[in-house]
Design a protein around this motif. Structure first.
Motif, PDB file in Angstrom:
ATOM      1  N   GLN A  72      -7.282  75.402-120.890  1.00 28.62           N
ATOM      2  CA  GLN A  72      -7.238  74.309-119.909  1.00 28.62           C
ATOM      3  C   GLN A  72      -8.582  73.595-119.848  1.00 28.62           C
ATOM      4  N   ALA A  73      -9.650  74.374-119.853  1.00 32.20           N
ATOM      5  CA  ALA A  73     -10.988  73.795-119.778  1.00 32.20           C
ATOM      6  C   ALA A  73     -11.298  72.937-121.001  1.00 32.20           C
ATOM      7  N   LEU A  74     -10.948  73.432-122.190  1.00 30.34           N
ATOM      8  CA  LEU A  74     -11.252  72.684-123.409  1.00 30.34           C
ATOM      9  C   LEU A  74     -10.410  71.422-123.510  1.00 30.34           C
ATOM     10  N   LEU A  75      -9.138  71.512-123.140  1.00 33.13           N
ATOM     11  CA  LEU A  75      -8.296  70.315-123.160  1.00 33.13           C
ATOM     12  C   LEU A  75      -8.846  69.280-122.187  1.00 33.13           C
ATOM     13  N   ALA A  76      -9.224  69.711-120.996  1.00 33.70           N
ATOM     14  CA  ALA A  76      -9.794  68.781-120.012  1.00 33.70           C
ATOM     15  C   ALA A  76     -11.025  68.086-120.579  1.00 33.70           C
ATOM     16  N   ASP A  77     -11.864  68.857-121.252  1.00 34.24           N
ATOM     17  CA  ASP A  77     -13.110  68.315-121.783  1.00 34.24           C
ATOM     18  C   ASP A  77     -12.874  67.284-122.877  1.00 34.24           C
ATOM     19  N   LEU A 107     -10.206  65.155-122.917  1.00 30.47           N
ATOM     20  CA  LEU A 107      -9.465  64.005-122.401  1.00 30.47           C
ATOM     21  C   LEU A 107     -10.442  62.979-121.821  1.00 30.47           C
ATOM     22  N   PRO A 108     -10.047  61.697-121.778  1.00 26.43           N
ATOM     23  CA  PRO A 108     -10.927  60.680-121.194  1.00 26.43           C
ATOM     24  C   PRO A 108     -11.283  61.013-119.751  1.00 26.43           C
ATOM     25  N   GLU A 109     -12.458  60.595-119.332  1.00 21.24           N
ATOM     26  CA  GLU A 109     -12.943  60.936-117.995  1.00 21.24           C
ATOM     27  C   GLU A 109     -12.046  60.413-116.890  1.00 21.24           C
ATOM     28  N   ASN A 110     -11.384  59.299-117.137  1.00 18.31           N
ATOM     29  CA  ASN A 110     -10.523  58.715-116.096  1.00 18.31           C
ATOM     30  C   ASN A 110      -9.068  59.150-116.200  1.00 18.31           C
ATOM     31  N   ASP A 111      -8.777  60.115-117.075  1.00 18.98           N
ATOM     32  CA  ASP A 111      -7.401  60.584-117.251  1.00 18.98           C
ATOM     33  C   ASP A 111      -7.035  61.525-116.094  1.00 18.98           C
ATOM     34  N   PRO A 112      -5.948  61.250-115.364  1.00 18.80           N
ATOM     35  CA  PRO A 112      -5.561  62.124-114.248  1.00 18.80           C
ATOM     36  C   PRO A 112      -5.306  63.567-114.689  1.00 18.80           C
ATOM     37  N   GLU A 113      -4.830  63.741-115.927  1.00 24.20           N
ATOM     38  CA  GLU A 113      -4.575  65.106-116.414  1.00 24.20           C
ATOM     39  C   GLU A 113      -5.882  65.893-116.505  1.00 24.20           C
ATOM     40  N   ARG A 114      -6.953  65.217-116.873  1.00 23.80           N
ATOM     41  CA  ARG A 114      -8.255  65.886-116.953  1.00 23.80           C
ATOM     42  C   ARG A 114      -8.662  66.434-115.585  1.00 23.80           C
ATOM     43  N   ALA A 115      -8.516  65.606-114.566  1.00 20.89           N
ATOM     44  CA  ALA A 115      -8.871  66.036-113.218  1.00 20.89           C
ATOM     45  C   ALA A 115      -7.998  67.199-112.756  1.00 20.89           C
ATOM     46  N   THR A 167      -8.975  70.413-114.516  1.00 20.27           N
ATOM     47  CA  THR A 167     -10.231  70.912-113.976  1.00 20.27           C
ATOM     48  C   THR A 167     -10.018  71.622-112.646  1.00 20.27           C
ATOM     49  N   ARG A 168      -9.191  71.019-111.790  1.00 23.26           N
ATOM     50  CA  ARG A 168      -8.881  71.665-110.507  1.00 23.26           C
ATOM     51  C   ARG A 168      -8.153  72.986-110.717  1.00 23.26           C
ATOM     52  N   THR A 169      -7.403  73.073-111.815  1.00 25.09           N
ATOM     53  CA  THR A 169      -6.607  74.269-112.082  1.00 25.09           C
ATOM     54  C   THR A 169      -7.438  75.406-112.666  1.00 25.09           C
ATOM     55  N   PHE A 170      -8.288  75.093-113.648  1.00 28.66           N
ATOM     56  CA  PHE A 170      -8.957  76.190-114.347  1.00 28.66           C
ATOM     57  C   PHE A 170     -10.151  76.768-113.587  1.00 28.66           C
ATOM     58  N   ARG A 171     -10.824  75.985-112.789  1.00 27.03           N
ATOM     59  CA  ARG A 171     -12.054  76.470-112.160  1.00 27.03           C
ATOM     60  C   ARG A 171     -11.843  77.655-111.222  1.00 27.03           C
ATOM     61  N   PRO A 172     -10.824  77.638-110.357  1.00 22.68           N
ATOM     62  CA  PRO A 172     -10.615  78.818-109.505  1.00 22.68           C
ATOM     63  C   PRO A 172     -10.317  80.084-110.316  1.00 22.68           C
TER      64      PRO A 172
END
Length: 219
Positions: A182-187, A189-197, A200-205
């Protein structure tokens, strides 16, 4: 039970669940994974690997992985770690065990990729590993290979491979690996992509709960 706890990232519980007659290779694998994800417990991991038959493919592979990880994380690297890592992977490649050879080809490629930054030589090793993973229908192994092969591909194929790696890991219930995917896929993706956000909210916890050191260090 220990294997299931291992897949969930409950490394301490997995080691505690092993009885005195447990396979020493399983104990070593769990201890090395705990060190790699949490960046803690190196002494115990090295002791567990040291208890194996030093001529076995598993001992060669895990010894090499420990050497590589010390270099990667810059945690008390030893002067011979680079040579030890490559020698261990070479020994497994030459052992005749095809599935172990696949993992050795993969880890050897990662060494070249992340330590030597030698992109020219990594693709053939990744592709060999992927062929073996596909031959045996080993989705867990495939998820590792394509995660590292993806950065060498064009953007569309890269994202597709990273998504497949994530889906394979999630389907197998491999929690630490899923969080890392999840972290690598987020990294990527474009910064403004909602999936990235959302990723990020999912993997950090999860990374905080499992104490995945190299993900937490990026916060």
């Amino acid at each position: 039970m220990a294997r299931r706890l291992h897949m969930l990232g409950e490394w301490d519980a997995a080691l505690a669940a092993l009885g005195p007659d447990a396979e020493p290779e399983l104990r070593a694998e769990i201890a090395v994974d705990r060190w790699f994800f949490r960046i803690e417990g190196h002494e115990e991991a090295e002791k567990a690997v040291g208890a194996l038959d030093p001529s076995s493919p598993t001992a060669h592979l895990l010894t090499a992985r420990l050497a590589y990880s010390r270099l990667l994380f810059r945690r008390d690297p030893r002067p011979d770690d680079r040579a030890v890592a490559e020698a261990g992977y070479r020994a497994v490649v030459e052992s005749g065990d095809e599935k172990q050879r696949g993992w050795a080809e993969y880890h050897w490629a990662v060494l070249l990729d992340n330590v030597d930054e030698n992109a020219a030589d990594v693709i053939p090793r990744y592709e060999t590993a992927l062929e073996i993973a596909t031959k045996y229908g080993d989705g867990y192994f495939e998820s590792y290979v394509i995660r590292h092969l993806a950065p060498h591909k064009e953007p569309v194929e890269r994202i597709a491979m990273l998504r497949r790696s994530l889906h394979l890991r999630a389907a197998l219930g491999a929690r630490p690996q899923t969080i890392a995917a999840q972290a690598l896929l987020a990294d990527n993706l474009p910064e403004n992509d909602p999936e990235r956000a959302e990723l990020t909210r999912t993997f950090r916890p999860g990374a905080k709960e499992l104490r995945i050191g190299w993900l937490l260090s990026e916060d």
